[in-house]
Design an enzyme around this catalytic site. Structure first.
Site, mmCIF file in Angstrom:
data_model
loop_
_atom_site.group_PDB
_atom_site.id
_atom_site.type_symbol
_atom_site.label_atom_id
_atom_site.label_comp_id
_atom_site.label_asym_id
_atom_site.label_seq_id
_atom_site.Cartn_x
_atom_site.Cartn_y
_atom_site.Cartn_z
ATOM 1 N N HIS A 230 0.734 -1.349 0.113
ATOM 2 C CA HIS A 230 0.037 0.119 0.131
ATOM 3 C C HIS A 230 0.821 1.248 -0.193
ATOM 4 O O HIS A 230 0.475 2.319 -0.850
ATOM 5 C CB HIS A 230 -1.038 0.135 1.098
ATOM 6 C CG HIS A 230 -1.816 1.345 1.030
ATOM 7 N ND1 HIS A 230 -2.594 1.484 -0.049
ATOM 8 C CD2 HIS A 230 -1.778 2.556 1.570
ATOM 9 C CE1 HIS A 230 -3.270 2.601 -0.127
ATOM 10 N NE2 HIS A 230 -2.491 3.342 0.904
ATOM 11 N N TYR A 234 1.782 5.101 -2.418
ATOM 12 C CA TYR A 234 2.172 6.641 -2.017
ATOM 13 C C TYR A 234 3.352 6.947 -2.492
ATOM 14 O O TYR A 234 3.856 8.067 -2.791
ATOM 15 C CB TYR A 234 1.685 6.807 -0.543
ATOM 16 C CG TYR A 234 0.246 6.801 -0.075
ATOM 17 C CD1 TYR A 234 -0.291 8.048 -0.514
ATOM 18 C CD2 TYR A 234 -0.303 5.987 0.234
ATOM 19 C CE1 TYR A 234 -1.755 8.171 -0.320
ATOM 20 C CE2 TYR A 234 -1.624 5.897 0.778
ATOM 21 C CZ TYR A 234 -2.335 7.134 0.138
ATOM 22 O OH TYR A 234 -3.690 7.215 0.387
ATOM 23 N N HIS A 381 -10.418 1.307 -10.993
ATOM 24 C CA HIS A 381 -10.022 2.451 -10.008
ATOM 25 C C HIS A 381 -8.546 2.761 -10.038
ATOM 26 O O HIS A 381 -8.305 4.035 -10.208
ATOM 27 C CB HIS A 381 -10.217 1.767 -8.471
ATOM 28 C CG HIS A 381 -9.322 2.145 -7.296
ATOM 29 N ND1 HIS A 381 -9.245 3.590 -6.841
ATOM 30 C CD2 HIS A 381 -8.086 1.744 -6.905
ATOM 31 C CE1 HIS A 381 -8.387 3.612 -5.933
ATOM 32 N NE2 HIS A 381 -7.754 2.690 -5.961
ATOM 33 N N PHE A 382 -7.481 1.693 -10.158
ATOM 34 C CA PHE A 382 -6.289 2.583 -10.163
ATOM 35 C C PHE A 382 -5.810 2.813 -11.293
ATOM 36 O O PHE A 382 -4.693 3.574 -11.522
ATOM 37 C CB PHE A 382 -5.337 1.378 -9.575
ATOM 38 C CG PHE A 382 -5.095 0.106 -10.273
ATOM 39 C CD1 PHE A 382 -4.700 0.103 -11.504
ATOM 40 C CD2 PHE A 382 -5.499 -1.057 -9.616
ATOM 41 C CE1 PHE A 382 -4.221 -1.114 -12.231
ATOM 42 C CE2 PHE A 382 -4.848 -2.284 -10.222
ATOM 43 C CZ PHE A 382 -4.721 -2.334 -11.413
ATOM 44 N N HIS A 383 -6.300 2.883 -12.400
ATOM 45 C CA HIS A 383 -5.995 3.601 -13.746
ATOM 46 C C HIS A 383 -6.277 4.960 -13.442
ATOM 47 O O HIS A 383 -6.008 6.109 -14.249
ATOM 48 C CB HIS A 383 -6.688 2.982 -14.929
ATOM 49 C CG HIS A 383 -5.641 1.797 -15.532
ATOM 50 N ND1 HIS A 383 -5.900 0.415 -15.009
ATOM 51 C CD2 HIS A 383 -4.766 1.657 -16.201
ATOM 52 C CE1 HIS A 383 -5.077 -0.441 -15.367
ATOM 53 N NE2 HIS A 383 -4.309 0.428 -16.377
ATOM 54 N N ARG A 444 -10.734 -9.412 -12.754
ATOM 55 C CA ARG A 444 -9.700 -9.030 -13.494
ATOM 56 C C ARG A 444 -8.823 -9.985 -13.684
ATOM 57 O O ARG A 444 -8.921 -11.136 -13.374
ATOM 58 C CB ARG A 444 -8.968 -7.679 -12.490
ATOM 59 C CG ARG A 444 -8.471 -8.475 -11.152
ATOM 60 C CD ARG A 444 -7.866 -7.421 -10.198
ATOM 61 N NE ARG A 444 -6.559 -6.865 -10.635
ATOM 62 C CZ ARG A 444 -5.647 -6.294 -9.787
ATOM 63 N NH1 ARG A 444 -5.953 -6.324 -8.583
ATOM 64 N NH2 ARG A 444 -4.513 -5.843 -10.362
ATOM 65 N N ARG A 445 -7.500 -9.632 -14.378
ATOM 66 C CA ARG A 445 -6.397 -10.539 -14.669
ATOM 67 C C ARG A 445 -6.899 -11.682 -15.273
ATOM 68 O O ARG A 445 -6.331 -12.832 -15.140
ATOM 69 C CB ARG A 445 -5.849 -10.982 -13.385
ATOM 70 C CG ARG A 445 -5.027 -9.865 -12.576
ATOM 71 C CD ARG A 445 -4.212 -10.158 -11.399
ATOM 72 N NE ARG A 445 -2.998 -9.267 -11.222
ATOM 73 C CZ ARG A 445 -2.474 -9.513 -10.215
ATOM 74 N NH1 ARG A 445 -2.352 -10.369 -9.394
ATOM 75 N NH2 ARG A 445 -1.376 -8.613 -10.031
HETATM 76 C C1 HEM Z 1 -2.457 2.630 -22.946
HETATM 77 C C2 HEM Z 1 -2.627 2.696 -21.600
HETATM 78 C C3 HEM Z 1 -3.215 1.861 -20.817
HETATM 79 C C4 HEM Z 1 -4.096 0.869 -20.979
HETATM 80 C C5 HEM Z 1 -4.815 0.575 -22.292
HETATM 81 C C6 HEM Z 1 -4.072 -0.115 -19.821
HETATM 82 C C7 HEM Z 1 -4.795 -1.138 -19.728
HETATM 83 C C8 HEM Z 1 -4.874 -1.984 -18.783
HETATM 84 C C9 HEM Z 1 -5.911 -3.142 -18.541
HETATM 85 C C10 HEM Z 1 -7.150 -3.301 -19.531
HETATM 86 C C11 HEM Z 1 -5.622 -3.752 -17.452
HETATM 87 C C12 HEM Z 1 -6.110 -4.922 -16.667
HETATM 88 C C13 HEM Z 1 -5.613 -6.275 -17.354
HETATM 89 C C14 HEM Z 1 -6.281 -7.422 -16.518
HETATM 90 O O1 HEM Z 1 -6.711 -7.564 -15.287
HETATM 91 O O2 HEM Z 1 -6.213 -8.414 -17.113
HETATM 92 C C15 HEM Z 1 -4.607 -3.077 -16.810
HETATM 93 C C16 HEM Z 1 -3.711 -3.519 -15.730
HETATM 94 C C17 HEM Z 1 -2.918 -2.693 -15.073
HETATM 95 N N1 HEM Z 1 -2.500 -1.478 -15.318
HETATM 96 FE FE1 HEM Z 1 -2.984 -0.544 -17.133
HETATM 97 N N2 HEM Z 1 -3.396 0.486 -18.807
HETATM 98 C C18 HEM Z 1 -2.825 1.592 -19.370
HETATM 99 C C19 HEM Z 1 -1.839 2.384 -18.688
HETATM 100 C C20 HEM Z 1 -1.163 2.140 -17.566
HETATM 101 C C21 HEM Z 1 -0.366 3.032 -16.792
HETATM 102 C C22 HEM Z 1 -0.187 4.357 -17.279
HETATM 103 C C23 HEM Z 1 -0.328 2.479 -15.455
HETATM 104 C C24 HEM Z 1 0.599 3.008 -14.367
HETATM 105 C C25 HEM Z 1 1.310 3.811 -14.180
HETATM 106 C C26 HEM Z 1 -0.853 1.114 -15.541
HETATM 107 C C27 HEM Z 1 -0.794 0.278 -14.442
HETATM 108 C C28 HEM Z 1 -1.320 -0.932 -14.583
HETATM 109 C C29 HEM Z 1 -1.330 -1.972 -13.623
HETATM 110 C C30 HEM Z 1 -0.432 -1.824 -12.188
HETATM 111 C C31 HEM Z 1 -2.262 -2.901 -13.754
HETATM 112 C C32 HEM Z 1 -2.341 -4.308 -12.938
HETATM 113 C C33 HEM Z 1 -1.555 -5.292 -13.453
HETATM 114 C C34 HEM Z 1 -1.940 -6.768 -13.012
HETATM 115 O O3 HEM Z 1 -3.107 -7.079 -12.383
HETATM 116 O O4 HEM Z 1 -0.970 -7.533 -12.387
HETATM 117 N N3 HEM Z 1 -1.746 0.987 -16.885
HETATM 118 N N4 HEM Z 1 -4.101 -2.074 -17.538
HETATM 119 CU CU CU Z 2 -3.821 0.200 -0.906
#
Ligand code: HEM
Ligand code: CU
Ligand code: CU
Lengths: 555, 155
Positions: A230, A234, A381-383, A444-445
């Site tokens: 967490h 931050y 949420h986190f996006h 998710r995932r």
């Molecule tokens: C073009 C821009 C982006 C797109 C289209 C995108 C799309 C996605 C999608 C659809 C997921 C969910 C995948 C899943 O759960 O199967 C995901 C997960 C994630 N995204 Fe992005 N994202 C983008 C940019 C970013 C940025 C800028 C960050 C952080 C600075 C970020 C951090 C994350 C993280 C930490 C996860 C979780 C990965 C996991 O579950 O292991 N994403 N993203």
């Molecule tokens: Cu947290």
């Protein structure tokens, strides 16, 4: 009497041999961001039931790509940026040279760590996702690479502490300039917060992955991960807050509201960021509900400094807008410099963060958490937090910092402004889709395009995810082109000669309780005490580890 | 009014709001009985198939109207894959994992828990209406993750 937040208002520049590793660390960050979004696009489209994985011949699976996305965008992008940005801010604020060997070693470890992680992920030996949950077992190079990245952040912190102490010796009785205070506190918090994950990687995962430790305790692994996990959010957010508090007021021609409140807010983050990790484990077995409730209350507590931030930042913006001729209740908003790419990115970051914060409070409410846990609500949420409040802010900072560090003028200003709008509109559509489908239970995932089960109720949300994700992708590509073009072909001598440091309305107090806000050791000790209270009972009743799991490489 | 007055008002309002949220949370968990999974015992994933209750996964009535569903998550299926109960049944899920982490989310309910090797997950829910719910594995568990699901059928 306004008070500058840097020591020397005439300007201070680091020597070129120190600017270089800072610049390169930051380049690594933006390269990681750009590399990560290609599979981000594939993920978003997969949720819309459009499968483009065939166009990624190097990938063995969706989950290999998802690991790359999480590691590149959440870990490498953010920490590479901070490793350059925070020492740079501290050095500028104090007019102190950094320690060269620390700066270079930090950079080399960051680069080396990247090489190892890229090797492990690219060869499909580490498709464990960025959370690295045991008993999925990656190749040791993956864990070791991430350890090197963490050590590089420690060196950046040590570097800042050295010049902090040097400045205090040279200026007895003076208050530390505000910009240095908040930059240093940000990484002090991270330094403390990173210890549990260091124990996890060095004490368990690495020995386990090379066979010294035959079995692993999965619950202990998750707990150590979120003990850091967490606070890590931050650590991503605070550098963005540094920009909002200390630089944005100048960029919009406003002032900082309060010196003490700003320092106080960062001290609160130091104290409250860490003892909240169980809110990621509400649905875990093996952890008592009492401990979960305590962490819930503390999580609500750490929302408070963000509320204070909303007030202060907004007040600075209003001052600027009025100064620029805005009038009426809201007329100042229109007068903000919406044509300045650096400002516009960060204003949009703040707007999306409102939704990020609200959805975060909902996650923290453990009764509601059972509805949304591990559904697409969470990436929704986190996006809007790390994926835009942080990402857009770091992009906005690039629009002045890359010219500042290279001396080259920004090219394609109009494109730069457009990139932020594209990304913001995209992320709002994306999050609307993920959040609504998440409420209907969409997990998710998941490689949704090939999943063997589905629900009609997920189709609309999935489609919005695909549309929004595509716009986000284009937004970041445009950002990358503008920055790359600037680095290669921006006109020499047109970069700004100083950082946009601000002034506070009043000078910091030299007596009373306020100077105590500068006592790093004292506040670190208080933070550790809080952590012991929040985690001690769990470890006291849980340990020794329940080593039950051999490693699995099922990808 | 000067800015400090506004600031105090804003922060007090925010503080009150946060406290109100916490009170609602306390009400929901104490008065409405919405509980999280907690400590429910440990189990060795390598020998659990020989021990109660995981030697006999499935659903059974423990007393009139009350059921226990013993579920094992494994690569890449739930055992059993289907759980049938009558409408109105109060079902206690007792579950764990045989291998890596899995999730167990009965879609449309608040049965949402992590399955962690070595730990027993436990939570209770009353299925009031007849219908069908997916049981989704919502934690990444390897390349077959998106094929891992089961069903609760309420008759
Ligand atoms: C073009 C821009 C982006 C797109 C289209 C995108 C799309 C996605 C999608 C659809 C997921 C969910 C995948 C899943 O759960 O199967 C995901 C997960 C994630 N995204 Fe992005 N994202 C983008 C940019 C970013 C940025 C800028 C960050 C952080 C600075 C970020 C951090 C994350 C993280 C930490 C996860 C979780 C990965 C996991 O579950 O292991 N994403 N993203
Ligand atoms: Cu947290
Ligand atoms: Cu799974």
């Amino acid at each position: 009497m306004y008070q500058p937040i840097v020591f020397d208002t005439a300007g201070y520049r680091l020597p070129e041999n120190q600017r270089k590793p800072i610049r390169w660390a930051i380049y690594i960050g933006y390269l990681a961001l750009t590399a990560g979004i290609f599979h981000g696009l594939a993920q978003a489209l997969s949720y819309a039931n459009i499968d483009i994985l065939a166009y990624f011949p190097a990938l063995k699976s969706y989950y290999q790509g998802l690991t790359a996305h999480g590691v590149a965008n959440a870990l490498i992008f953010t920490f590479s940026f901070s490793n350059g940005f925070l020492p740079l801010m501290t050095a500028r604020a104090l007019s102190q040279k950094l320690v060269s060997w620390m700066l270079w070693t930090s950079f080399v470890l960051l680069a080396l760590g990247n090489v190892l992680v890229i090797y492990a992920v690219a060869t499909n030996q580490a498709s464990v996702l960025y959370t690295s949950y045991a008993p999925l077992q990656a190749h040791w190079t993956y864990y070791f690479g991430l350890v090197l990245v963490v050590v590089s952040t420690w060196l950046a912190l040590a570097n800042m502490l050295v010049i902090w102490n040097r400045w205090r010796k040279e200026n007895p009785g003076e208050r530390v300039p505000l910009l240095a205070h908040i930059s240093v506190i940000s990484y002090v918090m991270w330094g403390l917060a990173s210890l549990p994950i260091a124990v996890l990687f060095l004490g368990f995962l690495i020995p386990w992955s090379i066979g010294w430790l035959p079995k692993m305790d999965p619950l202990l692994g998750r707990t150590l991960f979120w003990f850091t996990g967490h606070a890590i959010v931050y650590a991503w957010l605070l550098p963005a807050y540094v920009s909002w508090y200390a630089l944005i007021p100048r960029q919009v021609e406003g002032k900082m509201v309060s010196d003490s409140l700003t320092r106080f807010v960062f001290v609160l983050f130091l104290l409250l960021s860490i003892p909240t990790g169980f809110h990621h484990q509400y649905t875990d077995p093996g952890i008592s509900t009492t401990m979960k409730a305590i962490h819930a209350v503390l999580t609500f507590g750490v929302f408070f400094p963000s509320l204070a931030t909303a007030f202060s930042v907004m007040a600075s913006l209003e001052m600027g807008g009025r100064r620029r001729g805005g009038s009426g209740l809201l007329g100042w908003i229109r007068k903000l410099p919406w044509g300045d790419p650096s400002v516009v990115a960060q204003l949009l970051a703040m707007i999306t963060f409102v939704f990020g914060g609200i959805t975060g409070l909902i996650n923290a409410s453990f009764t509601m958490n059972q509805v949304v846990h591990n559904t697409t609500w969470i990436p929704g949420h986190f996006h809007m937090t790390v994926g835009s409040a942080v990402a857009l802010t770091l992009m906005g900072v690039a629009y002045w910092m890359i010219p500042y560090l290279t001396g080259r003028g920004l090219v394609g200003k109009g494109w730069a402004v457009a990139s932020s709008w594209l990304y913001t509109v995209g992320v709002l559509i994306f999050a609307r889709g993920m959040i609504s489908a998440g409420l209907e239970g969409m997990p998710r995932r998941i490689y949704r395009a090939q999943a063997t089960y589905t629900r009609e109720a997920w189709d609309l949300g999935g489609a919005l995810t695909g549309i929004g994700g595509t716009l986000m992708f284009i937004g970041i590509l445009v950002f990358f082109i503008v920055i790359a073009w600037t680095v290669v072909a921006g006109r020499k001598g047109e970069g700004p000669s100083d950082i946009p440091w601000s002034e506070t309305l009043r000078p910091p107090a030299k007596t009373g309780w306020e100077p105590r806000l500068d006592r790093l050791v004292f506040w670190s000790v208080v933070a550790v005490v809080l952590v012991v209270i929040a985690y001690g009972p769990f470890f006291a009743t849980y340990l020794p580890p329940n080593f039950v799991s051999p490693g699995f490489t099922v990808w | 009014m000067n800015i400090e007055t506004y600031e105090k008002a804003f922060l007090s309002l925010g503080g009150v709001l946060l406290v109100a949220c916490l009170v609602a949370l306390a009400y929901a968990s104490i008065a409405m009985g919405i509980h999280l999974p907690g400590r429910a015992g440990e189990v060795d994933p390598l020998t659990m198939r020989a021990q109660a209750p995981f030697d006999n996964p499935g659903v059974r009535e423990t007393s009139p109207g009350q059921y226990e569903a013993v579920v094992i998550g494994q690569l890449w299926a739930f055992v059993p894959a289907e759980i049938r109960v009558p409408a109105g049944a109060e079902v206690t899920f007792v579950a764990t994992s045989n291998d890596v982490l899995h999730g167990l989310h009965v879609e449309g309910t608040r049965i949402n828990m992590m399955l962690v090797p070595g730990q027993i997950s436990r939570n209770t829910y009353t299925f009031k209406e007849p219908g069908e719910h997916l049981i989704i594995c919502h934690e990444y568990c390897g390349v077959g993750h998106h094929t891992m699901y089961g069903k609760v059928i309420v008759e």
